[in-house]
Enzyme design. Structure first.
Site, mmCIF file in Angstrom:
data_model
loop_
_atom_site.group_PDB
_atom_site.id
_atom_site.type_symbol
_atom_site.label_atom_id
_atom_site.label_comp_id
_atom_site.label_asym_id
_atom_site.label_seq_id
_atom_site.Cartn_x
_atom_site.Cartn_y
_atom_site.Cartn_z
ATOM 1 N N ASP A 53 0.878 -1.158 0.000
ATOM 2 C CA ASP A 53 0.000 0.000 0.000
ATOM 3 C C ASP A 53 0.923 1.217 0.000
ATOM 4 O O ASP A 53 2.103 1.101 0.344
ATOM 5 C CB ASP A 53 -0.890 -0.040 1.249
ATOM 6 C CG ASP A 53 -1.792 1.170 1.363
ATOM 7 O OD1 ASP A 53 -2.363 1.588 0.329
ATOM 8 O OD2 ASP A 53 -1.921 1.709 2.479
ATOM 9 N N ASP A 113 0.183 5.071 1.147
ATOM 10 C CA ASP A 113 0.097 5.933 2.328
ATOM 11 C C ASP A 113 0.003 5.101 3.600
ATOM 12 O O ASP A 113 -0.902 4.299 3.763
ATOM 13 C CB ASP A 113 -1.106 6.871 2.205
ATOM 14 C CG ASP A 113 -1.045 7.721 0.943
ATOM 15 O OD1 ASP A 113 0.051 8.201 0.612
ATOM 16 O OD2 ASP A 113 -2.090 7.893 0.284
ATOM 17 N N ASP A 154 -0.290 11.486 5.806
ATOM 18 C CA ASP A 154 -0.710 12.788 6.311
ATOM 19 C C ASP A 154 -2.022 13.231 5.674
ATOM 20 O O ASP A 154 -2.366 14.407 5.724
ATOM 21 C CB ASP A 154 0.384 13.833 6.045
ATOM 22 C CG ASP A 154 1.620 13.598 6.889
ATOM 23 O OD1 ASP A 154 1.476 13.124 8.030
ATOM 24 O OD2 ASP A 154 2.727 13.883 6.409
ATOM 25 N N GLY A 155 -2.740 12.304 5.061
ATOM 26 C CA GLY A 155 -4.030 12.608 4.462
ATOM 27 C C GLY A 155 -3.916 13.211 3.072
ATOM 28 O O GLY A 155 -3.533 14.367 2.924
ATOM 29 N N ASN A 163 -5.427 2.872 -2.988
ATOM 30 C CA ASN A 163 -6.641 3.654 -3.200
ATOM 31 C C ASN A 163 -6.226 5.119 -3.202
ATOM 32 O O ASN A 163 -5.453 5.542 -2.344
ATOM 33 C CB ASN A 163 -7.654 3.429 -2.069
ATOM 34 C CG ASN A 163 -8.333 2.079 -2.130
ATOM 35 O OD1 ASN A 163 -8.291 1.392 -3.149
ATOM 36 N ND2 ASN A 163 -8.971 1.696 -1.043
ATOM 37 N N ALA A 205 -8.571 8.010 -3.350
ATOM 38 C CA ALA A 205 -9.868 8.686 -3.373
ATOM 39 C C ALA A 205 -9.728 10.201 -3.416
ATOM 40 O O ALA A 205 -10.685 10.892 -3.768
ATOM 41 C CB ALA A 205 -10.704 8.270 -2.170
ATOM 42 N N ARG A 257 -11.155 -0.894 -6.115
ATOM 43 C CA ARG A 257 -11.011 -0.178 -4.837
ATOM 44 C C ARG A 257 -10.952 -1.179 -3.697
ATOM 45 O O ARG A 257 -11.860 -1.973 -3.492
ATOM 46 C CB ARG A 257 -12.174 0.795 -4.634
ATOM 47 C CG ARG A 257 -12.053 1.576 -3.339
ATOM 48 C CD ARG A 257 -13.132 2.645 -3.212
ATOM 49 N NE ARG A 257 -13.102 3.190 -1.877
ATOM 50 C CZ ARG A 257 -12.216 4.064 -1.431
ATOM 51 N NH1 ARG A 257 -11.266 4.500 -2.240
ATOM 52 N NH2 ARG A 257 -12.262 4.503 -0.186
ATOM 53 N N LYS A 263 -4.242 -0.708 6.749
ATOM 54 C CA LYS A 263 -5.678 -0.706 7.032
ATOM 55 C C LYS A 263 -6.232 -2.105 6.784
ATOM 56 O O LYS A 263 -5.709 -2.868 5.969
ATOM 57 C CB LYS A 263 -6.399 0.306 6.143
ATOM 58 C CG LYS A 263 -6.023 1.750 6.448
ATOM 59 C CD LYS A 263 -6.788 2.701 5.556
ATOM 60 C CE LYS A 263 -6.486 4.138 5.914
ATOM 61 N NZ LYS A 263 -5.098 4.524 5.728
#
Length: 189
Positions: free
Chosen positions: A9, A11, A18-19, A52, A54, A108, A135
């Site tokens: 993955d 992030d 950090d979003g 992902n 998004a 996704r 996650k």
């Protein structure tokens, strides 16, 4: 003979989460990620990113922004002697996507579409491959696709983490022993 992959993955595994990171100057690599990718390469694994994104679907940044950052990231890995062999991403979000990005997608995560696409493109033996995520949706995607070992990166005590992962590790460096077997005391720190 089929290839083995180290699925990463992005992030929270490759870089600090950090979003919606899309700017090079805000991209901070996690300690140990280059050692992990280098060890995987030395053992014959392909390194494949499955992420992902998004933030694209939500309109926070564009696909071009993502490609620019990905090209830079791949260049850094190559310079470190640990090239990334493929990057798969899903820009959609079923609830928060805008326009054409507001759709359900088999790509996704937790759906396994990106992993299965990589399996096809790289002739992978998923049972002999590893997936590292931060996650539970990453772990579910790997398990559904048939990835042999799924590892959750988490900085909490493994005994307090509810996960379907094969094991919980604290950082990318802790994944290295799993490249050659089940790892030391799987699931504990």
């Amino acid at each position: 003979m089929k290839n083995r992959a180290l699925f990463l993955d992005r992030d929270g595994v490759i870089n600090r989460d950090d979003g919606y990171v899309f700017e090079i100057e805000k991209f901070v690599f996690l300690d140990g990620i280059f050692e992990l990718a280098g060890a995987a390469k030395a053992l014959g694994y392909l390194s494949i990113v499955v992420t992902n994104q998004a933030g694209i679907g939500r309109g926070y940044y564009s696909e071009d922004d993502f490609f620019r950052l990905s090209d830079w990231m791949k260049g850094v890995f190559a310079t470190e002697g640990a090239p990334i062999d493929g990057v798969y991403f899903c820009p959609t979000h079923p609830e928060h996507g805008i326009g054409r990005y507001k759709v359900e997608s088999r790509f996704r995560k937790p759906n396994p579409g990106m992993i299965l696409a990589a399996q096809h493109d790289f002739d992978l033996d998923l049972g002999a491959s590893l997936l590292v995520g931060d996650k539970e949706s990453d772990i579910q995607a790997g398990s559904t696709a048939g990835v042999g070992t799924t590892l959750l990166i988490c900085d909490r005590d493994a005994s307090r983490v509810a996960t379907a992962a094969s094991a919980v590790v604290r950082n990318p460096r802790d994944v290295i022993p799993f490249l050659t077997g089940p790892g030391p005391d799987a699931g504990s720190f």
